[in-house]
Each structure stands twice: as C-alpha cells, then as structure tokens.
Design a protein around this motif. Sequence first.
Motif, PDB file in Angstrom:
ATOM      1  N   TRP A 134      -7.379  -9.124   2.126  1.00 22.31           N
ATOM      2  CA  TRP A 134      -7.777  -9.862   3.327  1.00 22.31           C
ATOM      3  C   TRP A 134      -8.978 -10.746   2.983  1.00 22.31           C
ATOM      4  O   TRP A 134      -9.973 -10.268   2.453  1.00 22.31           O
ATOM      5  CB  TRP A 134      -8.146  -8.907   4.458  1.00 22.31           C
ATOM      6  N   LYS A 152      -4.265 -12.811   5.098  1.00 23.02           N
ATOM      7  CA  LYS A 152      -3.621 -12.338   3.871  1.00 23.02           C
ATOM      8  C   LYS A 152      -2.276 -13.038   3.731  1.00 23.02           C
ATOM      9  O   LYS A 152      -1.607 -13.331   4.717  1.00 23.02           O
ATOM     10  CB  LYS A 152      -3.409 -10.823   3.916  1.00 23.02           C
ATOM     11  N   GLU A 189      -9.665 -13.084   9.415  1.00 23.82           N
ATOM     12  CA  GLU A 189      -9.190 -12.505   8.164  1.00 23.82           C
ATOM     13  C   GLU A 189      -7.714 -12.833   7.965  1.00 23.82           C
ATOM     14  O   GLU A 189      -6.907 -12.696   8.894  1.00 23.82           O
ATOM     15  CB  GLU A 189      -9.395 -10.993   8.169  1.00 23.82           C
ATOM     16  N   ARG A 201      -5.519 -10.931  11.000  1.00 20.83           N
ATOM     17  CA  ARG A 201      -5.876  -9.686  11.674  1.00 20.83           C
ATOM     18  C   ARG A 201      -7.227  -9.819  12.365  1.00 20.83           C
ATOM     19  O   ARG A 201      -8.087 -10.599  11.937  1.00 20.83           O
ATOM     20  CB  ARG A 201      -5.880  -8.510  10.708  1.00 20.83           C
TER      21      ARG A 201
END
Length: 344
Positions: free
Chosen positions: A78, A175, A173, A117
């Motif tokens: 992340w 990813k 965040e 997130r």
Amino acid sequence: MATFFRRVTRLVTPITSSTNVIMNGLKDQSKSRIPLGAIAAVSGGISYLYYFSSPTMVHLDHNSEEVGPKAALNPDKWIEFELTEKARVSHNTQLFRFSFDPAAKLGLDIASCLLTRAPQGENAEGKTKYVIRPYTPISDPDAKGYFDLLIKVYPEGKMSQHFASLKPGDVIEVKGPIEKLRYTPNMKKHIGMIAGGSGITPMLQIIEAILKNSDDNTKTFGWQKNLWLIVQTKVSLIYANVSPDDILLKEKLDILSASHPNLKIFYTVDEPSKNWRGGAGYISKDMIVKGLPSPSEDTLILVCGPPGLMNLISGEKAKDRSQGEVYSRKLDIQKIWYINFDGG
C-alpha cells in the motif's frame, strides 16, 4: 484550481443537447496534464465476453514485463498518494487528481484497475479496519506524475464518501495494478461494449488505446485478387444511464465518435427528457443484437456497470468473487464466455 475545473468540466460534464462540440488541442492533452477523460469509478465490475459456438475455455497468456520508466504502483504494498486537486463534474460525481514522482509512470496496463483503502475505525482487537474498493484511473496510463479518478459519490458508499471528504494535501492508500485482461492491438476485429453509469470508464480506457494506436488494425481480404485491405479495429458501445444528465463523459465520447468512423455509440436512458434523441429503457436483447458484433472468434464483448446491469447482461459473480454463472436468463443470451473484472 479554477482553470483545472473549467478544463475538466468541458471534458466531463454531461451534455444533453445534440450540438457538436469541437475541442482544440485534443491530441495535446497528455502534455498539458489535462485528463483525457477515460476510465473511472465502477460500482459493479468489468467483464469481457467472448461469443463462441462451443463451451471451450480460452486462456489469455500474459506478456512478459517490459523495461520502462519507474512505476509508482506496487502490487504488493500500500502506497500513499497525495490529493492535489478535486472538482465536481456532475450532481453526484467528482474528479480527483493524485500526484507522485513526476519522473515515474503509474504502471497501469490496459485494462487494469487499482485498489484503494481507507480506515474505518477499529476491530475488537484494537486494530484498524479498512474499507477497500477498486477504481480505474481515467487519466492517460502513460501520464507521468499524476493520475485521476472519476468517482460517483453514493449516500451510503463508505469509500466514495471518504473520497468526498478529502481535501488537497490529504492522502489515499493505493495498491496495484489489478489486471484481468491485457489488451493487445489487433486481438479482435470488432469489440462490443455494454456500460452502465460510471462503468463507462474502463471502456473508454480501451477505446482510447485502440483509437490512438495506428497499428491497431487488421488485414481483410479484398474483392480483387491478392488485394488486402487495412481495416481499423471496430468498436461498438451501448451506454445506459438513468437520465441524460447522468451520462458521464458524453462530450468526450461524442468527440471520439465523430472523429473516428470505427467507433459507434448508442445511448439509452431510463428517464428520457423531452428532447432526448437516443434510446429509452433498459438495455434489451434487441439493442444488443442490432448494436453489437455477432458471435465470432474475431469478436469480443465487454460489460461494465453496477450489479443490476451485470445481473441482467452477464450474471453475477460467485460468492467468493470468482467467476459466476455465465448466462443471462432475462435476455436469453446463450453461448457466452466471460471473465469478471472488478475495478473502475
């Protein structure tokens, strides 16, 4: 900020009239860091469908990684990205620009999404709980130093409400990327698309990849002996929304369609206005038969939209988020193979 907003609204604000809009400098947008207006928030998922006369499963082989600029994304970690600008583009949709190292590329292939997130309190053990949602950037995948997310804000949407609360300087965040289909030039002669609401964004990601690539074409045998014709990959899109005012990226789509004869778009809305000239009602079997390519190994059908549309067109995912049943009883569409792709 004001300049950013004016430029964005010209590209993204829904256009309900039939007036042709000409935008100067369309080809130079990536250089000026203006969003190209492609792929965005999806409430359901993206699926790609192959029409086959047999149930044989087809597997896609991934290409090996190419050496290039440093990628800002990391599929295993992340990473925080800072919000630099935001703008409202419709009554329930906002555009967010996040920055990263200007010498790097985001590292997103066509067609892929990323995961975001946000913290949502703590669990019984005192550890941070997170809400995680997939989104597909609408900015040019080759853009350096930034990416844009077009997000529809839902009253009960935990992640979309979190995005709406962000201010410039805040971070999110991320990813990824999460890749389900690696698009390659000339993989199909004719690609059909069915999109609902913000599900248009992954479609536009692929549309722009096709239209800006002069090598994306196929050789077709002509009428005369030994004559081959170079034909661009065709794209046919059916785009459904609640009302004309809910159509995201319409101006961008209309510009692309007007300037590229190999792109055909059909709009349909549940609540048409008095001057509406497109289709009316939910996507029907008749719309699909008339507007999309016929079953063939040279055709590909993409579906992206909210759960209701996915259930109507291609069926829902399984409970474990793996491939679900492939059959639309409501539209009686048979012999379809597809793979669900979360994101958008």
